[in-house]
Design a protein around this motif. Structure first.
Motif, PDB file in Angstrom:
ATOM      1  N   LEU A   2       0.680  -0.841   0.186  1.00 33.05           N
ATOM      2  CA  LEU A   2      -0.203  -0.103  -0.265  1.00 33.05           C
ATOM      3  C   LEU A   2       0.959   1.334  -0.441  1.00 33.05           C
ATOM      4  O   LEU A   2       0.702   2.362  -1.022  1.00 33.05           O
TER       5      LEU A   2
ATOM      6  N   LYS B 259       5.578  11.288  -3.234  1.00 35.92           N
ATOM      7  CA  LYS B 259       4.689  10.692  -5.067  1.00 35.92           C
ATOM      8  C   LYS B 259       3.827  12.331  -4.920  1.00 35.92           C
ATOM      9  O   LYS B 259       4.024  14.064  -6.097  1.00 35.92           O
ATOM     10  N   LEU B 260       3.116  12.873  -3.724  1.00 32.34           N
ATOM     11  CA  LEU B 260       2.776  14.687  -3.267  1.00 32.34           C
ATOM     12  C   LEU B 260       3.437  15.303  -4.118  1.00 32.34           C
ATOM     13  O   LEU B 260       3.350  16.080  -4.422  1.00 32.34           O
TER      14      LEU B 260
ATOM     15  N   PHE C 166       2.547   7.910  -0.350  1.00 32.63           N
ATOM     16  CA  PHE C 166       1.774   8.764  -0.800  1.00 32.63           C
ATOM     17  C   PHE C 166       2.442  10.386  -1.269  1.00 32.63           C
ATOM     18  O   PHE C 166       1.982  11.108  -1.465  1.00 32.63           O
TER      19      PHE C 166
ATOM     20  N   ILE D 129       1.827   2.178  -4.289  1.00 30.95           N
ATOM     21  CA  ILE D 129       1.167   2.009  -4.430  1.00 30.95           C
ATOM     22  C   ILE D 129       1.319   3.275  -4.536  1.00 30.95           C
ATOM     23  O   ILE D 129       0.786   4.089  -4.908  1.00 30.95           O
ATOM     24  N   GLY D 130       0.872   3.798  -2.685  1.00 33.66           N
ATOM     25  CA  GLY D 130       0.815   5.510  -2.971  1.00 33.66           C
ATOM     26  C   GLY D 130      -0.570   5.801  -2.302  1.00 33.66           C
ATOM     27  O   GLY D 130      -1.066   7.068  -2.587  1.00 33.66           O
ATOM     28  N   ILE D 131      -0.989   4.853  -1.943  1.00 32.68           N
ATOM     29  CA  ILE D 131      -2.340   4.839  -1.016  1.00 32.68           C
ATOM     30  C   ILE D 131      -2.110   6.084   0.161  1.00 32.68           C
ATOM     31  O   ILE D 131      -1.574   6.215   1.173  1.00 32.68           O
ATOM     32  N   PRO D 132      -3.234   7.092   0.155  1.00 30.10           N
ATOM     33  CA  PRO D 132      -2.764   8.342   1.161  1.00 30.10           C
ATOM     34  C   PRO D 132      -2.857   6.795   2.820  1.00 30.10           C
ATOM     35  O   PRO D 132      -3.501   6.136   2.649  1.00 30.10           O
ATOM     36  N   PHE D 133      -3.071   7.837   3.486  1.00 31.69           N
ATOM     37  CA  PHE D 133      -2.282   6.469   5.196  1.00 31.69           C
ATOM     38  C   PHE D 133      -0.692   6.698   5.105  1.00 31.69           C
ATOM     39  O   PHE D 133      -0.351   6.566   6.205  1.00 31.69           O
ATOM     40  N   PHE D 134      -0.485   6.230   3.845  1.00 34.23           N
ATOM     41  CA  PHE D 134       0.797   5.323   3.830  1.00 34.23           C
ATOM     42  C   PHE D 134       1.776   6.279   3.292  1.00 34.23           C
ATOM     43  O   PHE D 134       2.007   7.002   3.071  1.00 34.23           O
TER      44      PHE D 134
ATOM     45  N   LEU E  34       0.789   8.779   9.256  1.00 31.66           N
ATOM     46  CA  LEU E  34       0.104   9.574   9.369  1.00 31.66           C
ATOM     47  C   LEU E  34       0.058  10.698  10.127  1.00 31.66           C
ATOM     48  O   LEU E  34      -0.352  12.114  10.029  1.00 31.66           O
TER      49      LEU E  34
END
Lengths: 507, 254, 436
Positions: free
Chosen positions: A391, A405-406, A402, A394-399, A490
Motif C-alpha cells: 500500500l 508522490k505528492l 503517498f 502504490i501510494g495510498i493515502p495514510f501510508f 500519518l
C-alpha cells in the motif's frame, strides 16, 4: 556548549569502539553489544533531534581545540539529527528482523566479524551524515564500501561471492571518481572543509577562473556517488548483491547504504557548491533523466522477475530513481521530496526484505514465486507487512508513499517545462507497474487452499509450515516496522516540516 | 548474439570509454593551477599555520605527523579503522574455520615453503632483528623525523613476514597467535579511539586536556603523538601479517 | 455538502472528510438497496460456490468502501475510497480461482489502477491550482492561478475524468468489463455492473461539476471529446452485445453501452441532461441487476451460459423469463416501463445544449442504440417462450424463493417506477440542481 552537542561525535566514537571490541568477543556477547550500542545511538539521536525541535541552533563541533579550517569539524542540524535517528533505528530493526537468518547463514566463528561490519557500517553512515569535511567524507565512504561488501560476503555461498566482487569493483570506481573530485577541489580552493570550499567556489565562479576543472570535479562527484547509490544505468550490481545476501544485510543495503551516499551527494551540492550555483550545472539534468529512466526500467525489470528478493531489488532501483528525479529538478522543493522518499523507502524496503526473509522461511528456504504460494498465510506477520509495504509503494493515502508522490509532483509542477512533463509521465507509469507487480505478489502469497492438501506441492507446504521457526525478535521487528511505516504516513506533515526546516539550516 | 561477439563489443566499448575519460581528464588537467607556484590557491593560510604554529603547539618537529595525528587525527582514526575493517573483510572471505588437523596443515605448509634453508635462516638471523629495530626506530621518531606509525608498521610487518618465511609457522606461532592478534589490535585501536575521543571532547567543549606539547626535539614530547604512532604501527603491522596468513594458510593456527 | 465530518487531517488542504449531499444520498440508497437484494439472492446461489466466507467478507467490505465513496466530501477521500474499492472488489472477480478469472481480475486491476492514477495526478494538480479539495458547486479552481495555464488544466481535466471513466467503462478503458463479468459469480457480476460502475459515474459527476466546474469545461474541446467518447461507447457497446452469444458477456457489453448513456448526460452539462443521467443510473442499476440475477438463475439450474442454448427454456422457467422480458422492455425504453423517461430527458437535454454536430448526433445515436438493445435483448425472451419449430427444447426448472423474490422485486420496481415516475424524478431534479 550544552551536552547534546557532543552527541554526534560520541555516537560515532561509541560505534567505532564497540566495533573494535567485538573482535575479542564471542558470538553471543558480540550480538548483545551490537544491539545495545545501536539502541543507545538511536536514543541519543532522538535526544539530539528533540533538542533541535526545541529550538537548538545549527552547530559545528570541532574535533580537538583547533577548529576550521585547520582541523576536523562535524556539523549538525535538524536534518542530520533526523537522518541519524532514521539510520540507527532501521539498522536495529533490520538486525532484529533478520536474526534467524543470521544464525543460519553465517558460520558460528564469524558472527562477531559480521557485527563488527554492521557497527562500522552504521558508524560510517552517521559520519557521512554529520561530517563537514570532504576528506573525512572520503575516509568514511571507504569504510562504508568495505563493510557493505563485508555484510554481503558474510553469507558464504557462490552467489554472494560473485555478487560482492562485482559490487566491490563498481563501488570502488565510484569512490575513485569521488577522490579525484576531492583532489581537484583541493587544488583549486586550498581547503577541505565544506563551508570554506563553498566561499572559494563562489569566488571562482564569479571570476570565471579554473572553470573547466571545477565543472569536471562537480560532475565527477555526481557520477561517483551515483555509481555507489545505484542510479540507473549504474545499478547492474544491485540485483545480485541485494538478492543473494542474508535478510538483514539486504534490508540494510537497500534501505540505508544507498541513502547515505545520496545524503552525502545532497550535502556536497548544498554545502560545497552552493544552492545558487548548482542549478546552473548540467549534472542535475543528467541525474533527472537517469532518475526517470531508472523509475521506469526498475519497475519494468521487476515485472518479469519470479524471485522475490530480486523483485524487491529491482523495485529499489525504481524507488532510487524517484530520489534522483527529485534532486535533479534543481529546486529546494525537489530536494525535500527526495528526502521524504529517503525516509519512506528506508523504512518500507527494510521491512519488505525482513518480511521476505520470513516468507522464505515459511517456504522451505526457497525464493521462487511458485514455492511462495500461500506463504502469507503460514507466516501472518510477513503477510501483513507485505500488505502495508504494498500500500505504501502504490501510494495510498495514510501510508508514506503517498506523501512522496505528492511532494514530487508538486515540486515538478513548480519547475514546469519538459522536466515537469517527463517526471509526471514517469511517476504515472512507474506507479501503475509497481502496483501490478506488488499486487501480483500479494495474490500469490495469500493464495489459500481451504480444502486439505491434495497435490504433492501442497503437502510440501504443510511440511514447511511445521518446520517454520520464527522467533520473537523477528515478530517484534516486523510489528515495529509496521508501526514506523504507519507513523510516517500519518504524521507526514510533521515530517515535511522537519525536512523543510532542516534544509533551510543545511546550506 | 553469442558470447564472444558480446565480449568483443564490450571490450571495444570499454576501451573507447576509457580513452574518452582519459581525454577529459587530460583536458581538465591543463586547466589546473601549475604545480608549486606561490600564487596557487592551495598555498593559503592553512599550510602556513601548520608549518609555523605546528612545532610549538604540538611539540612535533615533523609537520606531516603533527598534521595527521593532531590536527586531522579524526581522519587518521578513520584510516586506521579502514585497515581494520579491510582485515575483517579478508577474514570473512578467506578464513577457514573447519577442523583441518594441525599436522596436515603444517605438513602442507612445509612442502611449499623453504624448510630450514640454511641460507635463509642464517641471513634472517641477522636481518630480522635489524628490521625490527629499524621499524621501532621509525615509529618512535615519527614526531621528530620523517616516519611515523604507518611506515614503521609496514617495516615491522616486513620483519614478521621474513621471520615466518625463514623459520616456519610453528616457530612464528609461538608468539603470534590468533589471541594475540585480536587482543593487541583491539587494544591499540581502542586506545587510539579513547585517547582521541577524550581530546575531541575536551577540545570541543573548551576544557583543558592533559595533552602537553613538551619540549620540541625530545623523544618524550609531542603529547599523544608518540603513543598514537605506536598504536598505528601495531594496527598496520598486525593487519598486514593477518592478511598474509589468511592468504597463505586460511587463518591463524592457534 | 452538509454534516461534514473530518476523520483525519494530513495537512490543511489534505483531509479525509465525509459529508452528505443529495446526489451522494441518492447513490448511497441505490447501491445499498441493490446490495441487499443481491445479497439475499446470493444466499441461495452460494450453494454452487466454494469459499463462501471469503466471498461474503469481500462483498460486505466492497459495499463499505462504496458507501464511503458516496459520502466522500473531497477529492482525496474519494480517491482513497475508490482505490480501496478496487482492491477489495478484485477478490470477488477472481473468486472461482480458475486461470481465466485470475487473468480477468488482473486486467480489472490494471485498468482500474491506471484510471485511478490518472485521477490521482489530477488531484495533485487541483491541489496546486485550486483553493480547496472539497467538492463545491461550480468548481474549486482558482482563476488567478490558472491564468496562462489553461491548456495544461484542460488536459489534466480530460485525463483525470477519462481515468475515472475506466471504472464506468468509458471507451477506450472499457475492455475489463466484458472479460470480468463472465468469470465472476453471478451476484458479483450483478453488483459489478449495477453498482460499482456507478461509483465511476459518481466520481466523474463530482469532478465535472464540483471540482473543475461547468464554467471551465462547457464549450471546450474537453466536453466535445468526452461526449464523442461516450457516444462511441454507446454505439460500440450495443454493436458488440448484438453479436455476442455468451449471455453474461452480452449483458456486460450492454452495461458498457448503458453506463455511457449516463456519462453522456453528465458530459452534456445542463440540468435536463443531468437529470436524465441520474434517472438512467437508477433505472440501469435496477434493470441490469435484475438481468444478471436472471442469468445467474438460469446458470444455477441449467448450467447453460449461451443464449443459443436457451430456446424454449421460458416454458420451464416462466417467472425468470417473464422478468427478463420486463427488464428488456425497460432497458429499451418503452413506456410505461422505467427507462423511457431517462432517455427522453437525455435527448432533450442534448438538443437544447447547442453543441455543433453533437446536439443532434447524440439523440440519433441514442435511438440507434435503443434499436440495437431491442435486437440483443428481445430474442432471448422470444426464443425462450416461442422456440422455432423443430428445435430441441432445453431442460430446466424454476428456482427457489430466495432467488426469485429479489428478481420479482426488481421487476416490480421496473414497472412501478416507470408508472409512478414523479417522486424519483423530483428528487433527482433537486439533486441535479445542486450541481450548478
Amino acid at each position: 556548549m550544552n551536552f547534546v552537542q557532543n552527541i554526534p561525535a560520541l555516537s560515532i566514537l561509541l560505534l567505532m569502539f564497540c566495533g573494535i571490541v567485538c573482535l575479542v568477543l564471542p558470538a553471543r556477547w558480540a550480538r548483545h553489544l551490537a544491539d545495545c550500542a545501536i539502541a543507545l545511538v538511536c536514543a541519543a539521536s532522538v535526544v539530539l533531534w528533540v533538542a533541535f525541535l526545541r529550538g537548538q541552533e545549527v552547530f559545528t563541533y570541532s574535533m580537538g581545540e583547533i577548529g576550521a579550517p585547520f582541523g576536523n569539524e562535524l556539523r549538525a542540524g535538524m536534518l542530520e539529527a533526523a537522518a541519524a535517528t532514521l539510520f540507527s533505528a532501521v539498522t536495529l530493526l533490520s538486525i532484529l528482523g533478520g536474526r534467524a537468518h543470521l544464525r543460519a547463514d553465517i558460520g558460528k566463528k564469524k558472527v562477531n566479524l559480521y557485527y563488527i561490519s554492521v557497527l562500522f557500517l552504521l558508524c560510517s553512515m552517521l559520519a557521512l551524515v554529520y561530517t563537514n569535511d570532504l576528506f573525512t567524507a572520503y575516509v568514511f565512504v571507504e569504510i562504508n564500501t568495505i563493510t557493505a561488501c563485508g555484510i554481503v560476503m558474510s553469507k558464504e555461498d557462490g552467489y554472494t561471492l560473485a555478487a560482492s566482487m562485482r559490487y566491490f569493483i563498481m563501488s570502488l570506481i565510484g569512490s575513485g571518481l569521488f577522490l579525484i573530485a576531492v583532489s581537484i577541489l583541493y587544488a583549486l580552493t586550498g581547503h577541505l572543509l565544506m563551508s570554506n570550499i563553498q566561499e572559494e567556489v563562489a569566488a571562482l565562479y564569479a571570476s570565471g577562473q579554473y572553470r573547466a576543472p571545477l565543472q569536471v570535479s562537480i560532475a565527477l562527484m555526481g557520477v561517483g556517488l551515483s555509481l555507489k547509490s545505484a542510479l540507473w544505468p549504474f545499478s547492474s550490481w544491485l540485483p545480485d548483491a541485494h538478492s543473494s545476501a542474508s535478510a538483514s544485510s539486504s534490508a540494510m543495503l537497500s534501505g540505508l547504504v544507498l541513502k547515505s551516499f545520496i545524503f552525502l551527494l545532497v550535502k556536497v551540492f548544498y554545502r560545497v557548491v552552493g544552492v545558487t550555483i548548482i542549478p546552473t550545472h548540467a549534472i542535475l539534468d543528467l541525474l533527472l533523466v537517469f532518475g526517470i529512466l531508472g523509475m521506469i526500467m526498475g519497475s519494468v525489470n521487476a515485472l518479469f522477475e519470479r524471485d522475490i528478493k530480486r523483485m524487491l531489488a529491482y523495485s529499489s532501483i525504481g524507488q532510487i530513481g524517484y530520489i534522483f528525479c527529485g534532486i535533479g529538478l534543481g529546486t529546494i522543493a525537489g530536494v525535500a521530496a527526495a528526502m521524504v522518499q529517503i525516509a519512506v523507502h528506508a523504512c518500507t524496503k527494510a521491512m519488505l526484505f525482513c518480511a521476505a526473509g520470513g516468507l522464505m522461511d515459511a517456504s522451505g528456504g526457497s525464493k521462487k514465486f511458485k514455492d511462495l504460494e500461500g506463504a502469507g498465510r503460514r507466516d501472518t506477520y510477513a503477510g501483513v507487512a507485505f500488505i502495508v509495504g504494498t500500500l505504501s509503494m502504490i501510494g495510498i493515502p495514510f501510508f508514506g508513499g503517498f506523501i512522496t508522490k505528492l511532494s514530487l509532483v508538486t515540486a515538478a509542477v513548480e519547475v514546469g517545462g519538459w522536466r515537469n512533463t517527463l517526471s509526471i509521465l514517469a511517476i504515472i507509469v512507474s506507479t501503475i507497474l509497481t502496483a501490478i507487480y506488488y499486487i501480483n505478489v500479494l495474490a500469490i502469497i495469500f493464495r489459500g487452499a481451504e480444502t486439505g492438501p491434495t497435490t504433492a506441492r501442497e503437502k510440501l507446504r504443510e511440511q514447511w509450515k511445521k518446520q517454520m521457526r520464527l522467533d520473537t525478535e523477528y515478530e517484534l521487528a516486523i510489528v515495529l516496522f509496521i508501526l514506523l511505516n504507519l507513523a510516517i504516513g500519518l504524521q507526514s506533515d510533521r515530517l515535511m516540516d522537519v525536512i523543510r526546516t532542516g534544509l533551510a539550516m543545511f546550506g | 548474439m553469442n558470447k564472444e561477439k558480446r565480449d568483443r563489443i564490450y571490450a571495444i566499448l570499454c576501451t573507447i570509454l576509457t580513452i574518452v575519460f582519459i581525454g577529459i581528464m587530460l583536458f581538465m588537467a591543463t586547466g589546473l593551477p601549475h604545480l608549486g607556484l606561490a600564487t596557487n590557491p592551495d598555498i593559503n593560510e592553512v599550510p602556513e599555520f601548520y608549518v609555523e604554529e605546528g612545532p610549538e603547539e604540538t611539540g612535533a618537529l615533523n609537520a606531516v605527523t603533527a598534521m595527521i595525528l593532531h590536527y586531522r587525527a579524526f581522519d587518521t582514526l578513520g584510516e586506521s579503522c579502514v585497515l581494520f575493517v579491510a582485515a575483517i573483510s579478508v577474514f570473512i572471505l578467506l578464513r577457514i574455520d573447519g577442523e583441518a588437523s594441525n599436522e596436515t596443515v603444517v605438513a602442507i605448509d612445509r612442502r611449499y615453503e623453504p624448510v630450514n634453508d640454511p641460507i635463509l635462516s642464517k641471513t634472517f638471523l641477522i636481518l630480522v632483528p635489524a628490521v625490527f629495530m629499524f621499524g621501532i626506530y621509525i615509529t618512535m621518531n615519527g614526531h621528530l623525523s620523517p616516519g611515523g606509525g604507518f611506515s614503521g608498521g609496514a617495516i615491522l610487518a616486513a620483519g614478521f613476514l621474513l621471520y615466518l618465511n625463514a623459520y616456519g609457522l610453528e616457530n612464528t606461532e609461538r608468539f603470534l597467535t590468533s589471541k594475540l592478534y585480536r587482543r593487541v589490535t583491539a587494544l591499540a585501536l581502542c586506545f587510539y579511539a579513547a585517547a582521541k575521543g577524550y581530546t575531541f571532547y575536551m577540545g570541543a567543549n573548551g576544557l583543558e586536556s592533559f595533552e602537553s606539547a613538551g619540549i620540541p626535539g625530545r623523544i618524550l614530547s609531542a603529547g599523544l603523538i608518540l603513543p598514537l604512532n605506536i598504536c598505528v604501527a601495531i594496527v598496520v603491522s598486525m593487519t598486514i601479517y593477518s592478511m598474509y596468513i589468511m592468504i597463505r594458510k586460511g587463518g591463524f593456527n592457534k | 455538502m452538509t454534516n461534514v465530518y473530518t476523520l483525519l487531517k494530513i495537512t490543511d488542504k489534505l483531509t479525509l472528510q465525509f459529508g452528505s449531499d443529495p446526489t451522494g444520498r441518492f447513490f448511497l440508497c441505490l447501491v445499498t438497496i441493490m446490495w441487499i437484494l443481491v445479497g439475499i439472492y446470493a444466499q441461495k446461489y452460494k450453494e454452487h460456490q466454494k469459499h463462501n466466507a471469503r466471498f461474503f467478507t469481500f462483498y460486505i467490505l466492497t459495499w463499505v468502501m462504496l458507501a464511503s465513496l458516496t459520502m466522500a466530501a473531497n477529492y482525496l477521500t474519494m480517491y482513497l475510497c475508490f482505490e480501496f474499492m478496487t482492491l477489495l472488489s478484485m477478490p470477488l472477480v477472481l473468486h472461482n480461482g480458475t486461470p481465466e478469472s485470475i487473468a480477468a481480475a488482473k486486467k480489472y486491476l490494471f485498468y482500474s489502477i491506471f484510471g485511478a492514477t490518472l485521477g490521482l495526478m489530477g488531484m495533485f494538480f487541483v491541489n496546486t491550482y485550486g483553493t480547496t479539495l472539497a467538492f463545491t458547486a461550480g468548481g474549486v479552481l482558482d482563476p488567478a492561478k490558472i491564468a496562462g495555464h489553461e491548456t495544461l488544466i484542460l488536459w489534466v481535466a480530460f485525463l483525470s475524468i477519462a481515468g475515472f471513466g475506466a471504472k464506468a467503462g468509458l471507451f477506450p478503458l472499457h475492455a475489463w468489463l466484458p472479460t470480468a463479468h463472465p468469470v465472476a459469480p453471478a451476484p458479483a457480476s450483478a453488483v459489478l455492473s449495477g453498482c460499482i460502475t456507478k461509483a465511476g459515474v459518481l466520481c466523474i459527476i463530482r469532478l465535472v461539476y464540483q471540482i473543475y466546474g461547468v464554467q471551465l469545461l462547457r464549450g471546450t474541446w474537453v466536453q466535445m471529446a468526452l461526449i464523442i467518447l461516450a457516444l462511441i461507447t454507446v454505439f460500440m457497446g450495443s454493436m458488440m452485445a448484438f453479436g455476442e452469444d455468451l449471455m453474461k458477456k452480452r449483458f456486460a457489453f450492454s452495461t458498457v453501452s448503458q453506463v455511457s448513456y449516463v456519462l453522456l448526460g453528465v458530459f452534456t452539462m445542463n440540468e435536463t441532461a443531468l437529470l436524465g443521467a441520474l434517472l438512467h443510473a437508477a433505472y440501469h442499476s435496477i434493470i441490469k441487476d435484475g438481468l444478471f440475477l436472471c442469468a445467474g438463475t438460469i446458470i444455477f439450474w441449467t448450467h447453460k451460459e449461451h443464449v443459443s442454448e436457451m430456446k424454449g427454456l421460458g416454458r420451464k422457467m416462466p417467472v425468470t423469463f417473464g422478468s427478463l422480458a420486463i427488464f428488456s422492455l425497460g432497458l429499451v425504453g418503452i413506456p410505461p416501463f422505467a427507462g423511457f423517461l431517462s432517455k427522453w430527458y437525455l435527448a432533450s437535454g442534448s438538443l437544447s445544449e447547442g453543441l455543433p454536430v453533437l446536439s443532434w448526433l447524440a439523440p440519433a445515436i441514442l435511438l440507434l442504440s435503443a434499436l440495437l438493445t431491442a435486437g440483443y435483448l428481445f430474442p432471448i425472451c422470444i426464443h425462450g417462450f416461442f422456440p422455432a419449430e423443430g428445435e430441441p427444447e432445453a431442460e430446466g426448472k424454476e428456482g427457489s424463493a430466495l432467488m426469485l423474490v429479489p428478481i420479482l422485486i426488481l421487476a416490480a420496481a421496473t414497472v412501478l417506477i416507470g408508472i409512478f415516475a414523479s417522486p424519483l424524478k423530483d428528487a433527482l431534479q433537486a439533486a441535479a440542481a445542486t450541481m450548478f
